[in-house]
Enzyme design. Structure first.
Site, PDB file in Angstrom:
ATOM      1  N   GLU A  79       0.728  -1.270  -0.092  1.00 50.60           N
ATOM      2  CA  GLU A  79      -0.119   0.029  -0.001  1.00 50.60           C
ATOM      3  C   GLU A  79       1.051   1.316  -0.013  1.00 50.60           C
ATOM      4  OE1 GLU A  79      -3.194   0.318  -0.190  1.00 50.60           O
ATOM      5  OE2 GLU A  79      -3.662   2.347   0.815  1.00 50.60           O
ATOM      6  N   ASP A  80       1.772   1.400   0.940  1.00 53.94           N
ATOM      7  CA  ASP A  80       2.482   2.588   1.109  1.00 53.94           C
ATOM      8  C   ASP A  80       4.081   2.516   0.416  1.00 53.94           C
ATOM      9  OD1 ASP A  80       0.466   3.063   2.662  1.00 53.94           O
ATOM     10  OD2 ASP A  80       1.582   2.739   4.534  1.00 53.94           O
TER      11      ASP A  80
END
Ligand code: MN
Length: 710
Positions: A80-81
């Site tokens: 995700e990041d």
């Protein structure tokens, strides 16, 4: 209170404490991988990002999860990041962990409370991911728990959104999956954010009560412990505090003050066997008087989330109420850890009977969601059936069924089988015939009477309480409405096609593909349904199919009107809709009118003063202004009711008077009453209100007529 940062060594220690052979290397590797991926990233409050995945892993270790779950917890935000890809994770940690991380990545993109539609769709995805591997939701829970604890740096609106999502979605789910501690913790964290003043007020009051009652409860504990010892029953007695949100809910639901909540503090006794649970209950009831209605045997009949315990409230020493919960240590573990307690004891992938029950609940939920197109209905379904207030009823063969309080025989019928529900016409409770609206009571034996020629009615939705019954009835109505719309659509298209001297086969021609695309129609059945439903007119379709041909413009209103409607009605702002006049009030020209847009059946025209309108028109936004289009010598049906003396010839007299003013009678119904009166109902074809009132006056003057009304 700043939380202390967790070290990977702490997590490893925790894992080794319950799983001495655990693969420590993979945990270290996952930690390094995650630290590198999140390198230089900070959380909002300024601490290194890695603190978050570490905290999540630590929560999972507290839940005694397997190593794969904890590794996935460490890695859950990497895709995700950061620039990490799913293939990187697959290469380093294998398919199983990659699957978990990918599912979590998908979940993290979802928000549940912004818009209900999006919320329901996201929720469905989450359930699907969960039903594939329940560990996905357990990691998500740990993630949410840590986020809730570290929300303070977020803007207020975001905090509120996350908090209400936690209370409305995550806590009920945790409850449904039997993870009692998590449900309580999530609710209290959310409560604190949403209602900070109420929360701190309760914290203060609970602390005060605890202080006041500590000595008292200790006294009670000593009495019990002494008795248990005498009877050679093992077990420990400890204090129990109801969580703050639970107290708040009780106050709200029962409209009582904090002082009136008696089970804020209670005692919990944990023993070894089921038999000893009942033995301890016996001791308590012999020492003090139990309060009627407060004893609950969730051991004999567990709650649907598999919670087991005996609950009782007694009048203890000095006349104070004391609440007891009695359970075995195994029951206690299930009550606290639910589905998670099973995951950790089983080999990977193995599913025992209990986990199976959780998972079958999930599947049912996903199934129900498929039938519920309305997002609101779906969320209601999710939240609805986690309520623990239940009754137990029996089938004629003695099988036990758990149903929410307020359930009716219809709920019971649907809990047996959809077909039993759809066909039910009546019920016998304890061998006596009851209405389908009867509220079932604990211990009732219920037998359903079915008929092959019977089907669900919309009214049932008002009396059923289970989501299963609701969604099955809605599904039936939807299918039925579609069937009717399709039939009507076919007729309307036939009419239109005939006007152009074409045959129905044009609908199957190649050129229709463009028409489908243009109107965003998926199939020919969809086309029929859309036309019948009033979303599209037959004219629009044919016009699109052969644009060069239509020489004269045919007013849409003329086409879409059902053949029966002879008299014009103007509906403001809407011209191509189906309508019919209501059978409850039979509006005629001269009456003030109002239209109500029904679902799937066009507009129903009522009199403005129709007594049923309030009940039927629940949604003001669907009310439309309607006017008569005057002219012509069309007639409309109207219902006229008369009460008369019951004497021979009265019907003939009435009929003669009606005919004398050139009004046709289309239907007569007459009955006599015990007190020598007759009730006569006519359906008459009248021109307008004026003509009707002339007739009414004439009838009222006849001898023997007591009353005449519409
Ligand atoms: Mn996270």
């Amino acid at each position: 209170m700043e939380e202390e940062s967790i070290k990977i060594d702490t997590v490893i220690e925790k894992v080794l404490s319950y799983s001495p052979d655990a693969d420590v290397e993979v945990l270290k590797r996952a930690y390094q991988f995650s630290s590198q991926a999140h390198f230089r990233q900070k959380r909002l409050e300024g601490s290194p990002y890695i603190g978050h995945p570490l905290a999540v892993a630590s929560i999972l270790a507290d839940m005694k999860m397997d190593v794969s779950t904890i590794v996935a917890g460490l890695l859950h935000d990497t895709i995700e990041d950061t620039s990490t890809t799913i293939n990187d994770i697959k290469d380093s940690f294998g398919e199983e962990i990659a699957f978990l991380v990918e599912a979590l990545t998908k979940l993290s993109k979802m928000q549940f409370t912004t818009k209900e539609d999006a919320q329901a769709e996201n929720f469905r995805k989450m359930l699907l991911a969960m039903s594939e591997d329940i560990r996905v939701i357990l990691i998500k829970f740990a993630d949410r728990l840590h986020n809730m604890k570290t929300l303070r740096h977020l803007p207020e609106s975001k905090k509120q959104r996350i908090a209400s999502e936690t209370i409305e979605i995550y806590a009920p789910l945790a409850n449904r999956l039997g993870i009692g501690w998590l449900k309580a913790e999530l609710e209290d964290l959310g409560f604190k954010i949403l209602m900070p003043e109420l929360y701190s007020d309760l914290v203060r009051k609970v602390a005060k009560r605890k202080e006041e009652q500590e000595k008292y409860l200790k006294e009670v504990t000593e009495i019990i412990e002494k008795k248990m010892k005498e009877e050679h029953i093992p077990g420990t007695v400890s204090g129990r505090i109801k969580h703050y949100y639970g107290i708040y809910q009780k106050m709200k639901n029962q409209e009582i003050t904090f002082e009136q909540v008696h089970d804020v503090l209670g005692l919990r006794i944990i023993t070894d066997t089921k038999a000893n649970c009942y033995a301890i209950l016996g001791i308590i009831h012999s020492l003090w008087t139990p309060i009627p209605g407060r004893f609950k045997d969730y051991i004999g009949v567990p709650k649907s989330n598999m919670y087991q315990s005996l609950h009782t409230t007694v009048i203890g020493p000095e006349g104070e109420r004391v609440e007891f919960q009695i359970r075995t240590s195994e029951m206690h573990m299930v009550a606290e850890h639910g589905i998670a307690s099973h995951w950790r004891y089983k080999e990977k992938g193995a599913v025992d009977e209990r986990s199976d029950r959780y998972i079958s609940w999930l599947r049912e939920l996903i199934q129900a969601q498929k039938d519920l197109v309305d997002a609101k209905d779906f969320l209601e379904a999710v939240k609805g059936e986690v309520t623990p207030e239940v009754i137990y009823v029996f089938t004629p063969r003695g099988e036990i069924k758990e149903l929410p309080i307020g359930s009716t025989p219809i709920d019971f019928a649907y809990s047996i089988h959809t077909e039993v529900g759809n066909r039910c016409v009546g019920a016998k409770v304890n061998d006596r015939i009851v209405s389908l609206k009867y509220t079932l009571k604990n211990g009732d034996t219920v037998e359903i009477i079915t008929s092959l020629t019977h089907w669900p009615s919309r009214d049932w939705l008002k009396v059923v309480v289970t989501q299963r019954a609701k969604s099955k009835i809605k599904q039936w109505i939807k299918t039925e409405e579609r069937k009717q719309s399709m039939e009507l659509g076919i007729k309307m298209l036939e009419g239109e096609i005939r006007k152009h001297d074409l045959s129905m086969s044009v609908l199957k021609s190649e050129a229709m593909q463009d028409v489908f695309k243009f109107f965003n129609i998926k199939s020919i059945d969809d086309l029929y349904a859309s036309v019948g439903f009033g979303k599209l007119s037959a004219h629009q379709i044919i016009n699109k199919l052969m644009p060069e041909k239509p020489a004269e413009e045919i007013p849409i209103a003329k086409i879409v009107k059902p053949p029966k409607a002879k008299r014009g009605i103007i509906i403001k702002g809407l011209d191509n809709v189906l309508y019919h006049t209501a059978k409850c009030c039979y509006p005629i020209p001269g009456d003030g009118l109002v239209g109500y847009i029904t679902r799937g059946k066009g507009v129903t025209i009522h009199r403005k003063d129709c007594p049923n309108l309030d009940r039927i028109a629940v949604d003001d936004a669907r009310l439309v202004d309607v006017e008569w289009k005057t002219g012509g010598d069309m007639t409309s049906p109207v219902k006229l009711f008369m009460e008369t003396i019951d004497r021979p010839g009265i019907l003939a007299t009435l009929s003669a008077v009606i005919s004398s003013v050139n009004i046709n009678i289309s239907h007569i119904e007459a009955s006599s009453t015990d007190d020598k009166k007759a009730h006569i109902t006519f359906i008459l074809e009248v021109k307008d209100k004026h003509q009707l009132s002339g007739l009414t006056q004439k009838i009222a003057q006849l001898e023997g007529v007591i009353r005449v009304t519409r």
